[in-house]
Scaffold this motif. Structure first.
Motif, PDB file in Angstrom:
ATOM      1  N   ASP A 167       0.831  -1.417  -0.119  1.00 45.58           N
ATOM      2  CA  ASP A 167      -0.125   0.023   0.107  1.00 45.58           C
ATOM      3  C   ASP A 167       0.718   1.339   0.150  1.00 45.58           C
ATOM      4  O   ASP A 167       0.478   2.176  -0.857  1.00 45.58           O
ATOM      5  CB  ASP A 167      -0.968   0.058   1.112  1.00 45.58           C
ATOM      6  CG  ASP A 167      -2.065  -0.930   1.013  1.00 45.58           C
ATOM      7  OD1 ASP A 167      -2.878  -1.184   1.949  1.00 45.58           O
ATOM      8  OD2 ASP A 167      -2.242  -1.577  -0.094  1.00 45.58           O
ATOM      9  N   PHE A 170      -7.219   9.465   2.724  1.00 47.26           N
ATOM     10  CA  PHE A 170      -7.489   8.339   2.159  1.00 47.26           C
ATOM     11  C   PHE A 170      -7.429   6.997   3.097  1.00 47.26           C
ATOM     12  O   PHE A 170      -6.060   6.873   3.526  1.00 47.26           O
ATOM     13  CB  PHE A 170      -6.909   8.025   0.749  1.00 47.26           C
ATOM     14  CG  PHE A 170      -7.502   6.733  -0.133  1.00 47.26           C
ATOM     15  CD1 PHE A 170      -6.937   5.617  -0.008  1.00 47.26           C
ATOM     16  CD2 PHE A 170      -8.701   6.706  -0.559  1.00 47.26           C
ATOM     17  CE1 PHE A 170      -7.379   4.550  -0.392  1.00 47.26           C
ATOM     18  CE2 PHE A 170      -9.146   5.517  -1.100  1.00 47.26           C
ATOM     19  CZ  PHE A 170      -8.439   4.552  -1.148  1.00 47.26           C
ATOM     20  N   VAL A 197      -7.336   2.883   4.358  1.00 45.20           N
ATOM     21  CA  VAL A 197      -7.174   1.636   3.829  1.00 45.20           C
ATOM     22  C   VAL A 197      -7.169   0.787   4.999  1.00 45.20           C
ATOM     23  O   VAL A 197      -6.214   1.167   5.776  1.00 45.20           O
ATOM     24  CB  VAL A 197      -5.988   1.381   2.786  1.00 45.20           C
ATOM     25  CG1 VAL A 197      -5.827   0.012   2.356  1.00 45.20           C
ATOM     26  CG2 VAL A 197      -6.111   2.214   1.549  1.00 45.20           C
ATOM     27  N   ARG A 235      -4.055   7.908   5.030  1.00 47.33           N
ATOM     28  CA  ARG A 235      -2.762   8.456   4.305  1.00 47.33           C
ATOM     29  C   ARG A 235      -3.312   9.849   3.793  1.00 47.33           C
ATOM     30  O   ARG A 235      -4.287   9.785   3.208  1.00 47.33           O
ATOM     31  CB  ARG A 235      -2.304   7.645   3.340  1.00 47.33           C
ATOM     32  CG  ARG A 235      -1.451   6.336   3.618  1.00 47.33           C
ATOM     33  CD  ARG A 235      -1.279   5.453   2.458  1.00 47.33           C
ATOM     34  NE  ARG A 235      -0.432   4.213   2.938  1.00 47.33           N
ATOM     35  CZ  ARG A 235      -1.120   2.947   3.350  1.00 47.33           C
ATOM     36  NH1 ARG A 235      -2.347   2.919   3.282  1.00 47.33           N
ATOM     37  NH2 ARG A 235      -0.303   1.837   3.702  1.00 47.33           N
ATOM     38  N   LEU A 272      -4.060   3.531  -5.685  1.00 47.81           N
ATOM     39  CA  LEU A 272      -4.283   2.517  -4.489  1.00 47.81           C
ATOM     40  C   LEU A 272      -5.860   2.350  -4.315  1.00 47.81           C
ATOM     41  O   LEU A 272      -6.216   1.419  -4.003  1.00 47.81           O
ATOM     42  CB  LEU A 272      -3.817   3.342  -3.212  1.00 47.81           C
ATOM     43  CG  LEU A 272      -3.734   2.950  -1.807  1.00 47.81           C
ATOM     44  CD1 LEU A 272      -3.219   1.456  -1.839  1.00 47.81           C
ATOM     45  CD2 LEU A 272      -3.266   3.689  -0.648  1.00 47.81           C
ATOM     46  N   GLU A 301      -8.274  11.340  -5.501  1.00 41.42           N
ATOM     47  CA  GLU A 301      -8.927  10.643  -4.363  1.00 41.42           C
ATOM     48  C   GLU A 301      -8.231   9.995  -3.363  1.00 41.42           C
ATOM     49  O   GLU A 301      -8.218  10.160  -2.275  1.00 41.42           O
ATOM     50  CB  GLU A 301      -9.827   9.438  -5.000  1.00 41.42           C
ATOM     51  CG  GLU A 301     -11.061   9.872  -5.999  1.00 41.42           C
ATOM     52  CD  GLU A 301     -11.861  11.126  -5.417  1.00 41.42           C
ATOM     53  OE1 GLU A 301     -11.903  12.069  -5.971  1.00 41.42           O
ATOM     54  OE2 GLU A 301     -12.349  10.797  -4.296  1.00 41.42           O
ATOM     55  N   CYS A 302      -6.980   9.093  -3.583  1.00 41.31           N
ATOM     56  CA  CYS A 302      -6.205   8.693  -3.006  1.00 41.31           C
ATOM     57  C   CYS A 302      -4.690   9.001  -2.884  1.00 41.31           C
ATOM     58  O   CYS A 302      -4.003   8.976  -1.722  1.00 41.31           O
ATOM     59  CB  CYS A 302      -6.316   7.182  -3.239  1.00 41.31           C
ATOM     60  SG  CYS A 302      -5.251   6.654  -4.623  1.00 41.31           S
ATOM     61  N   GLY A 303      -4.411  10.027  -3.604  1.00 41.94           N
ATOM     62  CA  GLY A 303      -3.454  10.670  -3.336  1.00 41.94           C
ATOM     63  C   GLY A 303      -1.893   9.994  -4.188  1.00 41.94           C
ATOM     64  O   GLY A 303      -1.073  10.352  -4.233  1.00 41.94           O
TER      65      GLY A 303
END
Lengths: 136, 136
Positions: free
Chosen positions: A32, A61, A63, A73, B10, B78-80
């Motif tokens: 990740d 975000f 996870v 993160r 991710l 969205e997740c960078g």
């Protein structure tokens, strides 16, 4: 380590500072973190969450990690720099990424962890203890 | 020899595929790449821009590089996750980060560049040629 830890993202919109002494410094090689950073590993510094001041907008975000904890993160929505992180398993800690420090030369990693996920081209310092999964 | 690269961010919002001879593969240790990824270096694959097919929307942040060219770093809003690069100096070139590949073992770096900016804790493979700046 410098008396104050400061740093921020590439565009300058997000800045952080802390006068605390880092509790932990190490390199995370999990898949990740590889995907999030685009790189081989992420060099992390853990600080007491209540001793870190962050200014600017950070987007998080989440996870679920191998441990079952939620890894959040945080990155700058303008330039994408990943600046901070948090784990639901350790809410008292804020993690910052050493590449975003104003003085990255001060970073002294003590371990490599999640090395079971490391890529063949990820050249690690042989002197650091290796943990295939979490060091905890 | 043409290689099929696939990968993405991710969260899955941005995916890419590319079937082409890679133009180069190398680790960039410049300060901007350190900040953007949060780490020691960006493991970068250069491919023909025309061969890179992206689905989903990547956001780009532009920085003027030492060369005077504009370097655009692409990430998932969205997740960078750090994904792509483009340079105004070479419109035919697209770059992808090795950590974002579905199979990161496809990455076989041939060099380290901008090593003059590398951090003391950045442990490089001694077998790779080192270039303090660009490899020219």
């Amino acid at each position: 380590m410098a008396s104050k830890i400061t740093g921020g993202c590439l565009c300058g919109a997000v800045r952080y500072e802390s006068a605390a002494v880092p509790g932990f410094a190490g390199n995370c090689h999990c898949r990740d973190c590889q995907k999030a950073s685009g790189g081989a590993y992420v060099p992390l510094l853990a600080l007491p969450a209540n001793a870190v001041t962050i200014s600017g907008e950070v987007k998080f975000f989440d996870v679920q990690g191998d441990s079952g904890n939620i890894m959040s993160r945080g990155f700058c929505p303008t330039c994408g720099t990943r600046v901070v992180g948090k784990s639901s398993g350790m809410p008292a800690l804020t993690v910052i990424l050493a590449g975003t420090l104003d003085d990255p030369g001060d970073f002294k990693p003590a371990i490599d962890f999640f090395t079971a996920s490391a890529q063949p081209w990820d050249h690690m310092n042989p002197a650091l203890p290796k943990f295939p999964k979490s060091p905890a | 020899m043409a290689t099929k690269f696939t990968g993405g961010c991710l969260c899955g919002a941005v995916r890419y595929e590319c079937e082409a001879d890679p133009i180069f593969m190398g680790n960039c240790h410049c300060r901007d790449c350190q900040k953007a990824g949060g780490g020691a270096y960006d493991p970068c694959i250069g491919v023909p821009a025309a061969a890179l097919k992206i689905t989903g929307h990547a956001k780009y942040h532009d920085v003027k590089a030492e060369s005077g060219n504009t370097l655009s770093r692409g990430f998932c809003p969205e997740c960078g996750a750090r994904l792509f690069g483009k340079t105004s100096g070479m419109a035919e070139l697209a770059m992808i980060t090795a950590g974002s590949l579905d199979d990161p073992r496809q990455y076989t770096p041939a060099m380290d560049i901008f090593t003059s900016s590398a951090q003391p804790w950045d442990h490089m493979n001694p077998a790779l040629p080192k270039f303090p700046k660009m490899p020219m």
